[in-house]
Design a protein around this motif. Structure first.
Motif, short mmCIF file in Angstrom:
data_model
loop_
_atom_site.label_atom_id
_atom_site.label_comp_id
_atom_site.label_asym_id
_atom_site.label_seq_id
_atom_site.Cartn_x
_atom_site.Cartn_y
_atom_site.Cartn_z
N ILE A 47 0.84 -1.19 0.00
CA ILE A 47 0.00 0.00 0.00
C ILE A 47 0.88 1.24 0.00
N LYS A 48 0.55 2.11 -0.90
CA LYS A 48 1.39 3.28 -1.07
C LYS A 48 0.52 4.53 -0.93
N ASP A 79 -5.64 7.43 5.02
CA ASP A 79 -6.89 8.19 5.12
C ASP A 79 -7.02 9.29 4.08
N GLU A 80 -6.17 9.25 3.13
CA GLU A 80 -6.28 10.32 2.14
C GLU A 80 -6.15 9.82 0.72
#
Lengths: 129, 129
Positions: free
Chosen positions: B74-75, B79-80
Motif C-alpha cells: 500500500i502506497k 486516510d487520504e
DNA sequence: CAATGAACATGTTGTTCATAA
DNA sequence: TTATGAACAACATGTTCATTG
C-alpha cells in the motif's frame, strides 16, 4: 498506408520481404519459388528461413495494390514437362512505390538497428568497436 | 520454451521486454506502471512506445512461469490517498533464468542486427563506417 | 515433383473496457 | 487519478492442404 504512425516495435516480415521482392521484380529475374529459394539461400547464415507462404502472400499484396502486373508463362520441354509460372513486372505505380519505399525502409532499418544496439548497451554495457 | 527453433524473423516485443523487466525486478526498483513510464522515456528517441498492456502481460507471464513472486503493498497517505501496488521480486528460478536469458538475448539481438545490416547492404550498398 | 495458391490455426499485438484504492 | 487487469479485436505468421501442369 504501408507504415503506421504508431509507436511500432520492429519491422514486420512482410515489409522486409516487400523490398526484396520489388527489387527482384524490377530486375525481372525470377518467379515466386525461385525468388524464395534465393532468399532462403541468402539468409541461411542469418537464422531466418522465409516460407513460401509469406513470399506468395507478399506477391499477392503487391498485385492487389497495383504495384506489379502478372503474366502467365509456360516453362519446360513441350510434350514432356510443362509448368505454368507467373512472371511479374513492376507497374508505373510500382516503380514510384519502389523509389519511395526504398527511402522509407532505409530509415526504418536504421531505426531498428539503433533500437537493438541500445538494448545491447543497456544490458551488456558500451559496445566495443 | 521461450525460444522456438524455427527460422524466425526478428525478435518479438515480449522477449525484448522480458529482459528489461527481469533486470528491473532484479534491482527491485519499481512496480508495473513505473517500469512502463521509464521504458517509454528510455525509448522515446527510438520510435518505440511500449504499452501498459504489453508490460503487464509480460509481468504476468513471468509470474506464471515462476520467475517472479508478487507482494501487494500500500502506497500513499493514510486516510487520504492510498493505492495498492504490486511489488515484484525474482525467485531463485528467476535468477537462473535471468542469467541464461541474458546470454540468449545477446546472441539474438546480434543476429537481428546482422540481419538488418545485411538488408541495408543488399539494398543500399556497402555500409560506410 | 515444381509451382501456385488457399484454408486453417495460432501467435502476437493494439484498443478498449473494468475495477479497485 | 493511478495502478492493475482483462476482454476483445485486429493483424501477422506458420502449418497444412489443394490444384495444376
Amino acid at each position: 498506408m504501408a507504415n503506421k504512425k504508431t509507436g511500432g516495435f520492429l519491422l514486420k516480415q512482410r515489409a522486409f520481404l516487400k523490398l526484396y521482392l520489388l527489387e527482384d521484380i524490377e530486375k525481372n529475374k525470377e518467379h515466386g519459388l525461385q525468388m524464395l529459394a534465393r532468399l532462403i539461400k541468402s539468409f541461411e547464415n542469418y537464422g531466418y528461413v522465409p516460407s513460401h507462404n509469406e513470399v506468395y502472400k507478399t506477391l499477392h499484396k503487391l498485385y492487389s495494390d497495383g504495384l506489379v502486373k502478372r503474366k502467365e508463362e509456360i516453362k519446360g520441354i513441350p510434350d514432356e514437362n510443362l509448368q505454368k509460372i507467373i512472371n511479374y513486372q513492376l507497374t508505373d505505380k510500382g516503380k514510384e512505390e519502389l523509389d519511395l519505399y526504398r527511402k522509407q525502409m532505409k530509415v526504418e532499418l536504421e531505426r531498428c538497428i539503433r533500437l537493438m544496439e541500445k538494448a545491447l548497451r543497456d544490458h551488456y554495457g558500451p559496445l566495443r568497436t
